[in-house]
Write an enzyme that holds these catalytic residues in place. Structure first.
Site, mmCIF file in Angstrom:
data_model
loop_
_atom_site.group_PDB
_atom_site.id
_atom_site.type_symbol
_atom_site.label_atom_id
_atom_site.label_comp_id
_atom_site.label_asym_id
_atom_site.label_seq_id
_atom_site.Cartn_x
_atom_site.Cartn_y
_atom_site.Cartn_z
ATOM 1 N N CYS A 382 -1.551 -3.368 5.378
ATOM 2 C CA CYS A 382 -1.725 -1.942 5.679
ATOM 3 C C CYS A 382 -0.374 -1.225 5.596
ATOM 4 O O CYS A 382 0.157 -1.055 4.505
ATOM 5 C CB CYS A 382 -2.409 -1.756 7.034
ATOM 6 S SG CYS A 382 -3.130 -0.108 7.267
ATOM 7 N N HIS A 516 -7.225 -4.917 6.114
ATOM 8 C CA HIS A 516 -6.895 -5.842 7.211
ATOM 9 C C HIS A 516 -7.686 -7.140 7.053
ATOM 10 O O HIS A 516 -8.749 -7.309 7.665
ATOM 11 C CB HIS A 516 -7.207 -5.195 8.561
ATOM 12 C CG HIS A 516 -6.259 -4.116 8.936
ATOM 13 N ND1 HIS A 516 -5.095 -4.352 9.648
ATOM 14 C CD2 HIS A 516 -6.286 -2.781 8.689
ATOM 15 C CE1 HIS A 516 -4.454 -3.203 9.831
ATOM 16 N NE2 HIS A 516 -5.152 -2.238 9.252
ATOM 17 N N GLU A 518 -7.168 -9.971 8.255
ATOM 18 C CA GLU A 518 -7.229 -10.774 9.487
ATOM 19 C C GLU A 518 -8.536 -10.575 10.246
ATOM 20 O O GLU A 518 -8.965 -11.447 11.018
ATOM 21 C CB GLU A 518 -6.040 -10.450 10.400
ATOM 22 C CG GLU A 518 -6.046 -9.078 11.038
ATOM 23 C CD GLU A 518 -5.378 -7.991 10.212
ATOM 24 O OE1 GLU A 518 -4.946 -6.974 10.783
ATOM 25 O OE2 GLU A 518 -5.288 -8.166 8.984
#
Length: 544
Positions: A382, A516, A518
């Site tokens: 990001c 993102h 994750e």
């Protein structure tokens, strides 16, 4: 028809209700049941999207674009069930909905009250979209006795009566503290907490007792006697060596068996816990270790990067190595005379995560430069990708004044405010004056990868979908000079207007992503980018 498990907490906060809910759901899922977990948050924010990470930890984003509590990340990681907007509601959102209806005249002149209007709205939220489920676990945020949580407690009390005894139970998570001076575990806080709960009309069926020392049988029976539950329903929950050990630990203590007994479910299949045993084997028996430096601005609170921490751990599982994470404050890299090399040279990989605002930005850019010049594996997420593009523009593309409009006016807006983009709902438009809450590019968006790119090889695909949460985008108008400087745009939005991934093919491992990743990583299914990044870090560790 779905059965409901209402999870409350008492004595103190931060007892791990979210982790308990995720672990119990994983155990029920391992027995073949279909599960979903929901979170009721009593604060008045509509969602955590505008809250400081230091206040509330990370904001977890769902595929459908909801900004939610970080506990939903636990839910997804432990069950693999994708969270939805309907899985998290705050008191603020409940009141916002009710007030909007009142202004429209939907209540036909009635006096709007906590009972029944607020409690009915909470009940409707709990019951929604549950027809295809066996169990819905509802975690009530906060601690019993909080003024804020009273409407939620009343709502689940009513729901228990509405659903009937065979379709809902209460699990209360409490604390049994150890008093070192006395050398004893004390049950009185649990007794008081249950008394407070029963005063609200809720009698727990199961008590999960957090404790630092084993709970003696005598104390277990004492808690059962004073709290009006069966001794077998008093489940000790000692601190675990890892959050991924919790499901098997709770199963060993009989939690899932007791839940099924409370519902009158007999002859349920035994849980298949092979994948949890495999995860623990990988964590407890690593074949090496690597050190990853995370250069961020919220490093004082690890929960601000909770999903990132777990995704790096998952990358370690994929490579059977232990991942040591060093949290590095980006602002320290900006101090006069700061020895950036001394801080970063011990790292086998450098990761710059997402964030907002100018604070620490030059430190992040400096860490990108170090990784690029020293051939250290780099992962930008990001804002981290945006800083990689600004660093590349300044130092390899000759654009000395490259910056982002997020930090103020600039003559070279390599990164700028996104004003229009296409979503599932159609064309979205934003301006600098738009409210901050819920106005970013949020949720899952597709991207197309260049066929011969590094990331296409990592994903083994050219069409992907990842979750976003940002208000600014890399300016595709700077693509040509950046690519001449070696920073390749290897992933774009399907219409070719928004850069999604950049990489340096001549670098051992240098990838920046606008999304993102994750948020979609799981212990039993590590995200491919994190698995590949840790693999590159392992190779780097052998060169040092």
């Amino acid at each position: 028809m779905a059965r409901y498990i209402f999870i409350t907490g008492g004595v103190v906060s931060s007892l791990g209700k979210g982790l308990m809910a995720a672990s119990l759901a994983a155990l029920l899922q391992a027995r073949g049941f279909r599960v979903r977990i929901r979170k009721f948050d009593p604060y008045l924010n509509v969602d955590p999207g505008t809250m400081s990470p230091y206040q509330h930890g990370e904001v977890y984003v769902t595929d459908d674009g909801a900004e939610t509590d970080l506990d939903l990340g636990h839910y997804e990681r432990f069950t693999g069930v994708s969270a939805r907007q309907s899985d998290n509601v705050t008191q603020g959102r409940v009141y916002q909905t009710i007030i909007q209806r009142e202004r429209r005249g939907d209540y036909l002149g009635a006096t709007v009250q906590v009972i029944p209007h607020v409690t009915d709205e909470i009940k409707a939220f709990a019951l929604a979209d549950s027809d295809d489920l066996d169990f819905v676990l509802c975690e009530i945020g906060g601690t019993v006795g909080d003024i804020e949580s009273l409407p939620f407690m009343e709502a689940i009390r009513q729901l228990h009566n509405d659903l009937g005894r065979n379709r809902s139970i209460f699990v209360h998570v409490t604390l049994v503290p150890y008093i070192a001076a006395a050398g004893e575990l004390k049950t009185k806080p649990t007794q008081h907490s249950v008394r407070e709960l029963t005063s609200l009309g809720i009698q727990p069926d199961i008590l999960l007792c957090r404790c630092e020392h084993p709970l003696p049988e005598s104390e277990r029976r004492k808690i059962a006697l004073f709290c009006n539950v069966r001794p077998e329903a008093v489940i000790p929950a000692l601190d675990a060596s890892s959050i991924y050990a919790v499901p098997t630990q709770y199963h060993a203590e009989g939690l899932d068996d007791e839940v099924l007994r409370a519902f009158g479910i007999e002859n349920a299949p035994a849980p298949r816990l092979d994948r949890w045993h495999d995860i623990m084997d990988r964590q407890q028996n690593p074949e090496g270790e690597v050190t990853i430096g995370v250069v961020g601005k919220y490093v004082g609170l690890p929960d601000a990067y909770k999903s990132l921490y777990e995704a790096l751990t998952h990358g370690g599982f994929a490579n059977r190595v232990k991942v040591n994470i060093k949290w590095l404050d980006a602002e320290l890299f900006e101090e006069e005379g700061a020895d950036i090399a001394a801080r970063l040279e011990p790292m086998h990989g450098i990761l710059v995560p997402g964030g907002f605002g100018v604070r620490g930005s030059e430190g992040k850019i400096a860490s990108v430069k170090f990784a690029r010049e020293r051939n250290v594996p780099f992962f930008g997420i990001c804002l981290g990708m945006q800083m990689a593009c600004i660093e590349g523009a300044r130092n390899t593309a000759g654009i000395a004044n490259a910056s982002t409009t997020e930090f103020g006016e600039t003559s070279e807006p390599v990164v700028g405010l996104i004003t229009e983009w296409m979503s599932k709902e159609g064309l979205q438009k934003r301006t600098a004056e738009t409210d901050l809450g819920g106005t970013m590019r949020l949720g899952a968006y597709p991207a197309k990868l260049t066929g011969n790119s590094v990331v296409a090889g990592i994903y083994d695909a050219t069409d992907i979908s990842e979750r976003h949460r940002h208000r600014y985008e890399v300016n595709a108008g700077y693509r040509e000079p950046l690519e001449k400087g070696g920073l390749i745009f290897s992933g774009m939005s399907p219409d070719g207007t928004l850069p999604e991934i950049v990489e340096r093919p001549d670098h051992p491992w240098f990838v920046g992503v606008q999304f993102h990743p994750e948020l979609k990583s799981k212990p039993f299914d590590p995200h491919p980018l994190f698995a590949s990044f840790i693999e590159a870090a392992v190779k780097q560790s052998r060169l040092v």
